[in-house]
Write an enzyme that holds these catalytic residues in place. Structure first.
Site, PDB file in Angstrom:
ATOM      1  N   GLU A   1       0.827  -1.218   0.000  1.00 26.50           N
ATOM      2  CA  GLU A   1       0.000   0.000   0.000  1.00 26.50           C
ATOM      3  C   GLU A   1       0.857   1.263   0.000  1.00 26.50           C
ATOM      4  O   GLU A   1       1.719   1.448   0.878  1.00 26.50           O
ATOM      5  CB  GLU A   1      -0.932  -0.007   1.217  1.00 26.50           C
TER       6      GLU A   1
ATOM      7  N   LYS B   1      -7.911  -0.314  11.092  1.00 25.06           N
ATOM      8  CA  LYS B   1      -7.241  -0.792   9.875  1.00 25.06           C
ATOM      9  C   LYS B   1      -6.002   0.062   9.614  1.00 25.06           C
ATOM     10  O   LYS B   1      -4.953  -0.426   9.203  1.00 25.06           O
ATOM     11  CB  LYS B   1      -8.207  -0.747   8.689  1.00 25.06           C
TER      12      LYS B   1
ATOM     13  N   ASP C   1       3.475 -13.762  12.441  1.00 24.26           N
ATOM     14  CA  ASP C   1       2.176 -14.263  11.989  1.00 24.26           C
ATOM     15  C   ASP C   1       1.153 -13.120  12.037  1.00 24.26           C
ATOM     16  O   ASP C   1       0.634 -12.796  13.105  1.00 24.26           O
ATOM     17  CB  ASP C   1       1.785 -15.425  12.924  1.00 24.26           C
TER      18      ASP C   1
ATOM     19  N   HIS D   1      -2.074   9.695  -0.861  1.00 24.42           N
ATOM     20  CA  HIS D   1      -2.183   8.452  -1.625  1.00 24.42           C
ATOM     21  C   HIS D   1      -1.914   8.681  -3.101  1.00 24.42           C
ATOM     22  O   HIS D   1      -1.392   7.827  -3.780  1.00 24.42           O
ATOM     23  CB  HIS D   1      -3.608   7.900  -1.498  1.00 24.42           C
TER      24      HIS D   1
HETATM   25  P1  NAD Z   1       8.673 -22.534  17.691  1.00 26.32           P
HETATM   26  O1  NAD Z   1       8.073 -23.771  18.277  1.00 26.32           O
HETATM   27  O2  NAD Z   1       9.291 -22.643  16.330  1.00 26.32           O
HETATM   28  O3  NAD Z   1       9.750 -21.900  18.676  1.00 26.32           O
HETATM   29  C1  NAD Z   1       9.536 -21.744  20.042  1.00 26.32           C
HETATM   30  C2  NAD Z   1      10.484 -22.658  20.817  1.00 26.32           C
HETATM   31  O4  NAD Z   1      11.825 -22.194  20.688  1.00 26.32           O
HETATM   32  C3  NAD Z   1      10.209 -22.641  22.305  1.00 26.32           C
HETATM   33  O5  NAD Z   1       9.199 -23.560  22.622  1.00 26.32           O
HETATM   34  C4  NAD Z   1      11.565 -22.966  22.916  1.00 26.32           C
HETATM   35  O6  NAD Z   1      11.700 -24.356  23.095  1.00 26.32           O
HETATM   36  C5  NAD Z   1      12.572 -22.533  21.847  1.00 26.32           C
HETATM   37  N1  NAD Z   1      13.357 -21.323  22.226  1.00 26.32           N
HETATM   38  C6  NAD Z   1      14.706 -21.149  22.049  1.00 26.32           C
HETATM   39  N2  NAD Z   1      15.090 -19.934  22.491  1.00 26.32           N
HETATM   40  C7  NAD Z   1      13.988 -19.302  22.958  1.00 26.32           C
HETATM   41  C8  NAD Z   1      13.740 -18.011  23.529  1.00 26.32           C
HETATM   42  N3  NAD Z   1      14.712 -17.114  23.718  1.00 26.32           N
HETATM   43  N4  NAD Z   1      12.478 -17.707  23.877  1.00 26.32           N
HETATM   44  C9  NAD Z   1      11.468 -18.570  23.683  1.00 26.32           C
HETATM   45  N5  NAD Z   1      11.640 -19.817  23.167  1.00 26.32           N
HETATM   46  C10 NAD Z   1      12.889 -20.194  22.788  1.00 26.32           C
HETATM   47  O7  NAD Z   1       7.626 -21.349  17.554  1.00 26.32           O
HETATM   48  P2  NAD Z   1       6.422 -20.837  18.426  1.00 26.32           P
HETATM   49  O8  NAD Z   1       6.726 -19.413  18.751  1.00 26.32           O
HETATM   50  O9  NAD Z   1       6.058 -21.745  19.541  1.00 26.32           O
HETATM   51  O10 NAD Z   1       5.235 -20.904  17.344  1.00 26.32           O
HETATM   52  C11 NAD Z   1       5.116 -19.926  16.352  1.00 26.32           C
HETATM   53  C12 NAD Z   1       4.551 -20.493  15.068  1.00 26.32           C
HETATM   54  O11 NAD Z   1       3.318 -21.166  15.300  1.00 26.32           O
HETATM   55  C13 NAD Z   1       4.238 -19.402  14.088  1.00 26.32           C
HETATM   56  O12 NAD Z   1       4.830 -19.746  12.856  1.00 26.32           O
HETATM   57  C14 NAD Z   1       2.709 -19.438  13.962  1.00 26.32           C
HETATM   58  O13 NAD Z   1       2.298 -19.040  12.680  1.00 26.32           O
HETATM   59  C15 NAD Z   1       2.392 -20.878  14.236  1.00 26.32           C
HETATM   60  N6  NAD Z   1       1.048 -21.237  14.698  1.00 26.32           N
HETATM   61  C16 NAD Z   1       0.105 -20.314  15.076  1.00 26.32           C
HETATM   62  C17 NAD Z   1      -1.132 -20.721  15.545  1.00 26.32           C
HETATM   63  C18 NAD Z   1      -2.126 -19.677  15.997  1.00 26.32           C
HETATM   64  O14 NAD Z   1      -1.818 -18.504  16.015  1.00 26.32           O
HETATM   65  N7  NAD Z   1      -3.348 -20.030  16.401  1.00 26.32           N
HETATM   66  C19 NAD Z   1      -1.433 -22.079  15.641  1.00 26.32           C
HETATM   67  C20 NAD Z   1      -0.449 -22.998  15.271  1.00 26.32           C
HETATM   68  C21 NAD Z   1       0.781 -22.580  14.807  1.00 26.32           C
END
Ligand code: NAD
Length: 419
Positions: A82, A260, A276, A374
């Site tokens: 945009e 928005k 996300d 715009h």
């Molecule tokens: P992830 O599982 O890839 O990473 C998180 C993991 O990294 C932690 O569980 C931990 O074990 C490790 N880690 C290492 N260093 C860390 C630090 N400094 N802080 C925190 N954790 C650390 O990712 P996530 O964040 O658990 O999940 C994100 C993904 O899930 C996104 O891609 C999202 O799109 C997707 N997702 C979203 C939904 C939803 O929003 N409803 C549902 C399912 C999946």
């Protein structure tokens, strides 16, 4: 007190050629010479990210300048299709820095996971029984993610809700997880799945859903800024701004557009950092309706000097580890450009950008109207659609804007005339 000497207040950034802009970003963020250019998403990586890949889709990536947040200088990568969004954010940040820039506060990064229990007899009694097992349940959840626990995060609390539904009463257990620098969905979902059989045993019921809630209302970020009334054009403009803003407070039709505008900025930075945007969008809008009526995510008022004070309060489930942001090469570089050290710091930048973007939009609406900003880029797009190339693009676009008639038909006529 400004912590570092470098400044994000870079005047005329927009007038520079792309190569020069990259050079400035490299210097600002200490990137190696070709690091940015070499950070494109290759097809093999894309093929591992989603299913049925046939290619990748590029978006324009711009840099918003002038951001001063908690006394630190930032330039912000923004991926958006945009026009005007990046310029508007930069202008708002320029006004905000006159009175000290953005000041923020963020809660702990607490996410909520939900486990739905059906067919429970004596829901009140069983809800109490679940709470009696809180300690063991939290321990079981934390066994799923030793890394998170080691970093000071992990499952911290458990809450139980009894809900009435068209299919009967149900118990919904919430597990509250400190996800540190992650967005947390995978981490929380894994914990929910691990708790499900145990909750069935305790309650005698049957688990259906086990998933994170995107209404991350325990992970709230606030950003505040004072916008100088003189720079805005005086008392009357501040009043006009407040008149416009108040419609968003009371009217969902306006609030949706108002919010928005906030998400124009927020999504751009969310996408640039590989986060996300659906999670952020759903969380933001659910939070905007938390009191029963959908309303503005920002608040504005006048301080005793007559300057405009703006504040945003928004849930931000974002991460700097895990997810796509850890895989997409450009997202990794964008995080380097920001120079962030934690998810908390990123969330504070995102909230500040949301406020800046909202201020810019309401300011424009209250004064010249939104179309002026715009139109100049839009006119260039129309010129290209009409067939203009190279220097003809600017010539046709300028004429369209001057005539106040930015239409494809007219662009084609002008192109013919100029040729
Ligand atoms: P992830 O599982 O890839 O990473 C998180 C993991 O990294 C932690 O569980 C931990 O074990 C490790 N880690 C290492 N260093 C860390 C630090 N400094 N802080 C925190 N954790 C650390 O990712 P996530 O964040 O658990 O999940 C994100 C993904 O899930 C996104 O891609 C999202 O799109 C997707 N997702 C979203 C939904 C939803 O929003 N409803 C549902 C399912 C999946």
């Amino acid at each position: 007190m400004v912590q570092n000497k470098k400044t994000s207040k870079i005047s005329g950034f927009y007038k520079l050629p792309v190569e020069k802009r990259i050079e400035i970003v490299n210097n600002f963020s200490n990137l190696d010479k070709n690091e940015f250019q070499n950070s494109n998403l290759d097809i093999q990586t894309a093929d591992r990210m989603i299913e049925n890949v046939i290619g990748t889709l590029k978006l324009p990536l711009g840099i918003a300048v002038n951001f001063l947040i908690n006394d630190k200088e930032y330039i912000l990568p923004m991926a958006t299709e945009e026009s005007s969004v990046v310029a508007a954010a930069s202008n708002a940040a320029k006004i905000a820095r006159i009175k000290g820039g953005f000041k923020t506060e963020a809660s702990d990064p607490l996410m909520i996971g939900q486990i739905q229990l059906l067919d429970v007899s004596d829901v009140a009694g069983k809800a109490k029984k679940i709470l009696d097992h809180k300690k063991d349940l939290l321990k079981l959840a934390n066994n799923q993610d030793k890394i998170l626990v080691k970093l000071g995060g992990g499952a911290k609390d458990l809450e139980v809700r009894i809900l009435d539904s068209p299919i009967g009463k149900m118990i919904v257990t919430h597990i509250i997880v400190d996800v540190r620098d992650a967005m947390g969905a995978n981490a929380v979902n894994t914990m929910c799945e691990a708790l499900a059989p145990e909750l069935e045993k305790i309650s005698g019921g049957r688990v259906r859903l086990r998933i994170l809630s995107n209404l991350a209302d325990k992970r709230i970020v606030k950003a505040k800024a004072v916008f100088d009334k003189e720079k805005m054009g005086g008392d009357k403009i501040v009043d006009a701004f407040l008149e416009s803003y108040n419609l968003a407070v009371i009217d969902p039709y306006r609030a949706a557009t108002h919010n928005k505008g906030i998400m124009n900025g927020i999504d751009s930075l969310i996408i640039a950092t590989g986060n996300d945007f659906r999670a952020i969008e759903s969380g933001a809008h659910a939070y905007a309706a938390r009191n029963g009526q959908y309303t503005s995510l920002t608040k504005y008022w006048k301080d005793k000097n007559g300057d405009l004070v703006g504040e945003i309060e928004i849930p931000l489930a974002i991460g700097i580890v895990g997810g796509a942001g850890n895989i997409h090469p450009k997202a990794k570089i964008c995080k380097k450009i920001l120079g962030i050290k934690s998810a908390k710091e990123l969330s504070e930048i995102i909230a500040s950008l949301g406020l800046a973007q909202n201020f810019a939009a309401v300011f424009a609406l209250s004064t010249v109207g939104i179309q002026k900003g715009h139109m100049s880029l839009h006119a260039k797009n129309i010129a290209v659609m009409a067939g203009a190339k190279d220097e003809m693009i600017d010539k046709v676009a300028n004429k369209l804007v001057k005539e106040g008639n930015v239409k494809l038909d007219r662009a084609k006529e002008i192109l013919k005339e100029l040729k």
